[in-house]
Design an enzyme around this catalytic site. Structure first.
Site, mmCIF file in Angstrom:
data_model
loop_
_atom_site.group_PDB
_atom_site.id
_atom_site.type_symbol
_atom_site.label_atom_id
_atom_site.label_comp_id
_atom_site.label_asym_id
_atom_site.label_seq_id
_atom_site.Cartn_x
_atom_site.Cartn_y
_atom_site.Cartn_z
ATOM 1 N N LYS A 93 0.851 -1.195 0.000
ATOM 2 C CA LYS A 93 0.000 0.000 0.000
ATOM 3 C C LYS A 93 0.886 1.245 0.000
ATOM 4 O O LYS A 93 1.499 1.583 1.014
ATOM 5 C CB LYS A 93 -0.875 0.028 1.259
ATOM 6 C CG LYS A 93 -1.864 1.169 1.250
ATOM 7 C CD LYS A 93 -2.400 1.492 2.636
ATOM 8 C CE LYS A 93 -1.539 2.438 3.406
ATOM 9 N NZ LYS A 93 -1.437 3.796 2.839
ATOM 10 N N GLY A 123 7.667 5.316 7.426
ATOM 11 C CA GLY A 123 6.853 6.512 7.631
ATOM 12 C C GLY A 123 7.294 7.220 8.894
ATOM 13 O O GLY A 123 8.441 7.068 9.336
ATOM 14 N N THR A 164 3.366 7.314 13.540
ATOM 15 C CA THR A 164 2.573 6.239 12.924
ATOM 16 C C THR A 164 3.227 4.882 13.191
ATOM 17 O O THR A 164 2.530 3.885 13.422
ATOM 18 C CB THR A 164 2.430 6.469 11.404
ATOM 19 O OG1 THR A 164 1.977 7.798 11.175
ATOM 20 C CG2 THR A 164 1.436 5.505 10.796
ATOM 21 N N GLU A 186 10.857 1.632 9.577
ATOM 22 C CA GLU A 186 11.850 2.650 9.190
ATOM 23 C C GLU A 186 11.183 4.003 9.392
ATOM 24 O O GLU A 186 10.245 4.346 8.672
ATOM 25 C CB GLU A 186 12.273 2.462 7.724
ATOM 26 C CG GLU A 186 13.127 1.239 7.492
ATOM 27 C CD GLU A 186 14.508 1.303 8.138
ATOM 28 O OE1 GLU A 186 14.876 2.366 8.686
ATOM 29 O OE2 GLU A 186 15.207 0.282 8.106
ATOM 30 N N CYS A 221 14.131 11.225 4.919
ATOM 31 C CA CYS A 221 14.356 10.810 6.299
ATOM 32 C C CYS A 221 15.811 11.039 6.694
ATOM 33 O O CYS A 221 16.094 11.398 7.834
ATOM 34 C CB CYS A 221 13.960 9.356 6.485
ATOM 35 S SG CYS A 221 14.739 8.248 5.308
ATOM 36 N N GLU A 236 11.682 17.188 13.678
ATOM 37 C CA GLU A 236 12.001 16.827 12.297
ATOM 38 C C GLU A 236 11.149 17.713 11.390
ATOM 39 O O GLU A 236 9.929 17.561 11.336
ATOM 40 C CB GLU A 236 11.673 15.351 12.044
ATOM 41 C CG GLU A 236 11.958 14.931 10.623
ATOM 42 C CD GLU A 236 11.407 13.557 10.236
ATOM 43 O OE1 GLU A 236 10.326 13.171 10.708
ATOM 44 O OE2 GLU A 236 12.071 12.888 9.427
HETATM 45 P P1 NAD Z 1 3.110 8.644 7.677
HETATM 46 O O1 NAD Z 1 3.538 7.923 8.895
HETATM 47 O O2 NAD Z 1 2.092 9.708 7.794
HETATM 48 O O3 NAD Z 1 2.542 7.634 6.575
HETATM 49 C C1 NAD Z 1 3.301 6.552 6.070
HETATM 50 C C2 NAD Z 1 2.359 5.495 5.543
HETATM 51 O O4 NAD Z 1 1.591 4.953 6.634
HETATM 52 C C3 NAD Z 1 1.337 5.987 4.529
HETATM 53 O O5 NAD Z 1 1.183 4.993 3.527
HETATM 54 C C4 NAD Z 1 0.057 6.136 5.361
HETATM 55 O O6 NAD Z 1 -1.109 6.014 4.601
HETATM 56 C C5 NAD Z 1 0.189 4.976 6.322
HETATM 57 N N1 NAD Z 1 -0.527 5.118 7.590
HETATM 58 C C6 NAD Z 1 -0.986 6.263 8.177
HETATM 59 N N2 NAD Z 1 -1.556 5.974 9.381
HETATM 60 C C7 NAD Z 1 -1.442 4.641 9.549
HETATM 61 C C8 NAD Z 1 -1.806 3.742 10.608
HETATM 62 N N3 NAD Z 1 -2.404 4.173 11.727
HETATM 63 N N4 NAD Z 1 -1.526 2.444 10.450
HETATM 64 C C9 NAD Z 1 -0.890 1.989 9.346
HETATM 65 N N5 NAD Z 1 -0.518 2.781 8.315
HETATM 66 C C10 NAD Z 1 -0.782 4.093 8.419
HETATM 67 O O7 NAD Z 1 4.472 9.194 7.051
HETATM 68 P P2 NAD Z 1 4.641 10.151 5.797
HETATM 69 O O8 NAD Z 1 4.208 11.517 6.224
HETATM 70 O O9 NAD Z 1 4.037 9.497 4.601
HETATM 71 O O10 NAD Z 1 6.225 10.120 5.607
HETATM 72 C C11 NAD Z 1 7.091 11.021 6.233
HETATM 73 C C12 NAD Z 1 7.787 10.367 7.408
HETATM 74 O O11 NAD Z 1 8.404 9.161 6.997
HETATM 75 C C13 NAD Z 1 8.907 11.207 7.984
HETATM 76 O O12 NAD Z 1 8.875 11.149 9.384
HETATM 77 C C14 NAD Z 1 10.178 10.521 7.483
HETATM 78 O O13 NAD Z 1 11.325 10.741 8.262
HETATM 79 C C15 NAD Z 1 9.746 9.097 7.467
HETATM 80 N N6 NAD Z 1 10.559 8.316 6.545
HETATM 81 C C16 NAD Z 1 11.431 7.392 7.047
HETATM 82 C C17 NAD Z 1 12.255 6.675 6.204
HETATM 83 C C18 NAD Z 1 13.239 5.659 6.724
HETATM 84 O O14 NAD Z 1 13.690 4.833 5.953
HETATM 85 N N7 NAD Z 1 13.587 5.683 7.990
HETATM 86 C C19 NAD Z 1 12.176 6.884 4.834
HETATM 87 C C20 NAD Z 1 11.275 7.829 4.352
HETATM 88 C C21 NAD Z 1 10.457 8.526 5.225
#
Ligand code: NAD
Length: 471
Positions: A171, A222, A226, A244, A278, A374
């Site tokens: 997803k 993400g 979350t 991650e 990230c 962040e």
């Molecule tokens: P997010 O946590 O809002 O969403 C990530 C994904 O999770 C999306 O597909 C979203 O639809 C889904 N999601 C949302 N709520 C959920 C729940 N309760 N249960 C399961 N899935 C859910 O993150 P974002 O805003 O899309 O991404 C930005 C964040 O991601 C930043 O904090 C960034 O640092 C982090 N990030 C980390 C890495 C890494 O490898 N460590 C890489 C890229 C981004």
């Protein structure tokens, strides 16, 4: 294949639409330009059931054949890179060159996994006993990816999950569903039905996946907030998790760094993808001897950087990817302004769309929000230091521990500082570099588990030891 319309999910080898849809917005204009399926509960059940039914056959498929299909997937992605790149810019905002680079990274990851192999360990137990430990797949993997690197971070999950012999339901983020829907459609011609399923939906779909009893594992990329919810939901039936998560990476510039040589690279490490990375540099610690020169050079680069619509020639940086994040970053900058901090702005940005000017914050206090949080947008605090122990302590004073960087002309001195940073990755005189054969692991609240490398592959497997009499 038509990349401009007919965005459908891949479930059990079939392309399917849904009754409800979500709007997909071009962040450079703020206007919706496409619709993606909003997967129903029944369709999620069907995707998981299809993945479950496909699992025994895929698991029994010789690894050489699974490797061959991953190599073929890389070729198919490469052949369609230009079309995917164009679509990527429309839904994600990043200028075309960077969009194409992301597809290239996806290709490289698939190729690297097409030659990976899990290890087999043999132990002589004595008294005629042998023990052979192999790694076996888990079952159905639920993969959830974010909007900042929607192709790359999805393929980071697809490649090891499928190589290991699992089946998968992926997803992507509701903000960037289109490229992965089209990639699902492309790869559907290669993999047996049910092995790779791609579904899209609104904010409700992620929680439905983490609560679904059919998944053996959730691989999530993400935010940290979350990630905690994912772990809590997964704990109900002890699903495996790889998380991650966020980062607030510090880069330390030692006094012997050559400002003219490194400033542009430091700038890139902080602002590429409009700083929505990230592992971007999010706190820049500069030694007091070179602070003013480095600050002035970074401001000069920021003023020469063109921020605009990624589909226009000559654009260096695109918009913030979505309204929610745009509002968050804007609020953080307003808070810094209201607190009396000195903000140094880059070039002017378009008024329409989710644009934020590049903003450097001149030596804010360590406890200001712009340092502690962040940002995930183009606002970077520049922080002065004089003492190595002090700067290492400040860099480590974070709930995050994703990556960091040290800039110096003396590699041994830089390595000594690097080893003191509490992060999973540290670069010396570089940044943003990751490899499919090197483990990437967040320390502290930046994550749980590993992606990439054999260690990342083994996150999709579980050891099975067989004891047998030696011949
Ligand atoms: P997010 O946590 O809002 O969403 C990530 C994904 O999770 C999306 O597909 C979203 O639809 C889904 N999601 C949302 N709520 C959920 C729940 N309760 N249960 C399961 N899935 C859910 O993150 P974002 O805003 O899309 O991404 C930005 C964040 O991601 C930043 O904090 C960034 O640092 C982090 N990030 C980390 C890495 C890494 O490898 N460590 C890489 C890229 C981004």
């Amino acid at each position: 294949m038509d990349f401009d319309s007919a965005y459908r999910m891949t479930i059990n080898g079939t392309l399917v639409d849904s009754e409800a849809h979500i709007d997909v917005v071009n962040p450079a204009t703020g206007a919706a330009f496409a619709k993606a399926p909003n997967c129903s509960v029944e369709q999620l059940d069907r995707a998981v059931a299809a993945a479950k039914a496909a699992f025994p056959g895929w698991r029994a498929t010789p690894i050489a054949e699974r490797q061959r299909l991953l190599a073929a997937a890389a070729d198919l992605l490469e052949a369609n890179a230009a079309d995917i790149g164009r679509l990527f810019t429309r839904e994600q905002g990043r200028p075309v060159e960077g969009a194409m680079a992301e597809v290239g990274i996806g290709v490289a990851w698939l190729r690297a996994h097409s030659v990976m192999q899990p290890p087999v360990h043999r132990v002589d137990g004595g008294d005629g006993q042998m023990i052979e430990t192999q790694y076996v797949p888990l079952g159905v993997v639920g993969a959830i990816s974010p909007w900042n690197f929607p192709v790359n971070l999805s393929i980071w999950k697809i490649a090891p999950a499928l190589l290991a012999g699992n089946t998968i339901v992926l997803k992507p983020s509701p903000f960037t569903p289109l490229c992965m829907l089209k990639i699902g459609e492309l790869l559907n011609s290669l993999f047996p039905a049910g092995v790779l399923n791609v579904i899209t939906g609104d904010d409700g779909l992620g929680p439905l996946m983490t609560a679904h009893p059919g998944f053996a594992k959730i691989s999530f990329t993400g935010s940290t907030a979350t990630g905690k919810r994912v772990m809590e939901a997964a704990s109900k039936d002890l699903k495996r998790v790889t998380l991650e998560l966020g980062g607030n990476d510090a880069a330390i510039v030692l006094p012997d760094a050559n400002v003219d040589e490194v400033a542009a690279r430091i700038f890139y490490g902080a602002f590429f993808n409009s700083a929505q990375i990230c592992i971007a540099t999010k706190r820049l610690y500069i030694h007091e001897d070179i602070y003013d020169r480095m600050r002035d050079k970074l401001v000069e680069i920021a003023r020469a950087t063109k921020v605009g619509d990624g589909s226009e020639q000559g654009t260096d940086l695109g918009p913030i990817q979505n309204r929610r994040q745009f509002e968050r970053v804007t609020e953080l900058i307003e808070n810094a302004r209201a607190s009396g901090l000195v903000l140094l702005e880059g070039s002017a940005v378009p008024e329409q769309g989710y644009f934020v000017p590049i903003t450097l914050v001149d030596n804010p206090p360590e406890d200001s929000r712009v340092v502690r949080e962040e940002a995930f947008g183009p606002v970077l605090p520049l922080l002065k230091f004089g003492d190595i122990d002090d700067v290492v302590a400040r860099a480590n004073d974070s709930e995050y521990g994703l990556a960091g960087a040290v800039w110096s002309s003396d590699i041994e001195q830089a390595k000594a500082v690097a080893r003191r940073l509490e992060t999973g990755t540290v670069w010396i005189n570089s940044n943003l570099m990751l490899r499919p054969d090197v483990p990437f692991a967040g320390h502290k609240q930046s994550g749980l588990g590993v992606e990439n490398g054999i260690e990342g592959l083994l996150e999709y497997m579980v050891p099975q030891a067989v004891y047998f009499p030696a011949a």
